[in-house]
Write an enzyme that holds these catalytic residues in place. Structure first.
Site, short mmCIF file in Angstrom:
data_model
loop_
_atom_site.label_atom_id
_atom_site.label_comp_id
_atom_site.label_asym_id
_atom_site.label_seq_id
_atom_site.Cartn_x
_atom_site.Cartn_y
_atom_site.Cartn_z
N CYS A 114 0.55 -1.38 0.05
CA CYS A 114 -0.04 -0.17 -0.06
C CYS A 114 0.49 0.80 -0.02
O CYS A 114 0.59 2.29 -0.47
CB CYS A 114 -0.45 -0.54 1.11
N HIS A 252 -2.67 6.31 2.25
CA HIS A 252 -3.16 5.21 2.13
C HIS A 252 -4.88 5.00 2.33
O HIS A 252 -4.80 5.43 3.62
CB HIS A 252 -2.21 4.01 3.23
N ASN A 282 -10.49 -0.51 -0.35
CA ASN A 282 -8.87 -0.12 0.51
C ASN A 282 -8.47 -0.82 -1.22
O ASN A 282 -8.80 -1.70 -1.17
CB ASN A 282 -8.57 -1.41 1.38
#
EC number: 2.3.1.180
Length: 325
Positions: A114, A252, A282
């Site tokens: 990430c 992130h 995500n």
């Protein structure tokens, strides 16, 4: 003459299929109320029509090149950050190079989970400032769903698929990338995906196998809400800046609650924090790239603005980069 790195364009792409929390609740023990309360996520996009990581990356890159009116054949370098490549080899970047027709570009992947877009930006910046290369496509692309265990509600409810891209060019008068700080903690257990194992004996039943995505949720939350805010504060101090000097933070897109916690730790309003996790989920390394592309394409004048991009994830890898326009 010292060469600068200019960001010329940025775009993102997501698959068409939108998946709601209620749809996930049909296949696992969860519900919309729990997911929204704990993550802030309401929907996410799943790649369910045959689009693989290279396809998402290619479409984000095509949109970026079109925005800049820049020919694919003029691109010198393609860097793709991904933890969900089409294959272990060839590099997804090589596949994208062919799909774009970027015949003069050399291409490779990086894998820092990430934090990938931040690490890839940093890498491309060095190549351009070396004076040897005039342009670079930086792409973060993930089809996270192909690595999910849909019996594991602690992970599967978080993730979606998508890609973001930025075109960087050499410029003698403009420099958009001013400072960075990148770190790795050497932790292979807290977050991992796609593990492969050596054989133990010679037999015809041997066949490559990979593990699904796994994360220790509590450890990830603690890392993201303690180590990461401290890192950002130290990064700003070293850059002789304070949090209030920054116009936008793009972290992130792990989940909305983590972003809110980072904002509290930095004592900054959420209005400064770009976020798309509510409707994309995500998207691992693609999250920052997509949020940056959204900001880039909003009716926002970035002239004179300072942005901090902060990625964190498996590795444990984390880092920030300072953009000024």
């Amino acid at each position: 003459m010292t060469m600068g790195t200019k960001i010329l364009a940025a775009q993102h792409y997501v698959p068409n299929t939108v998946v709601t929390n209620n749809q996930l609740a049909e296949v696992m023990e969860t519900n919309d109320e729990w997911i929204v309360a704990h993550t802030g996520i309401k929907t996410r996009h799943f790649s369910m029509n045959g689009e693989n990581t290279s396809d998402l990356a290619t479409k984000a890159a095509q949109k970026t090149l079109a925005q800049a009116n820049y020919a694919a054949k003029d691109v010198d370098l393609i860097i793709i950050s991904t933890i969900t490549p089409d294959a272990q080899t060839p590099a997804t970047a090589a596949i994208v190079q062919a799909k774009l027709g970027a015949t003069n570009a050399w291409a490779y992947d990086i894998s820092t989970a990430c934090a990938g877009f931040v690490f890839a930006l940093s890498t491309a910046d060095k190549f351009i400032k070396s004076g040897m290369y005039k342009s670079a496509l930086v792409i973060s692309a993930e089809v996270n769903t192909k690595m999910m265990d849909f019996t594991d509600r602690t992970a599967a409810v978080f993730f979606g698929d998508g890609a973001g891209a930025a075109l960087l060019v050499a410029d003698e008068q403009v420099n958009n990338i001013y400072a960075e700080s990148l770190h790795t903690m050497g932790d292979g257990e807290t977050i991992h995906s796609g593990r492969t194992y050596p054989i133990t004996e010679i037999k015809t039943s041997n066949y490559p196998k990979t593990d699904a995505f796994f994360q220790e949720g509590r450890s990830v939350f603690e890392f993201a809400t303690t180590t990461v805010p401290t890192h950002i504060q130290e990064f700003l101090t070293n850059a002789k800046l304070k949090a209030e000097d920054i116009d936008y933070f793009i972290t992130h897109q792990a989940n909305l609650r983590i972003i809110e916690k980072i904002a509290i730790e930095l004592e900054q309003p959420m209005t400064k924090f770009c976020h798309n996790v509510e409707y994309y989920g995500n998207t691992s390394s693609a999250g920052i790239a997509m949020a940056f592309a959204e900001l880039w394409n909003q009716n926002v004048d970035l002239k004179g603005k300072k942005l901090v991009l902060t990625g964190f994830g498996a590795g444990l890898s984390y880092g920030s980069i300072l953009l000024e326009f």
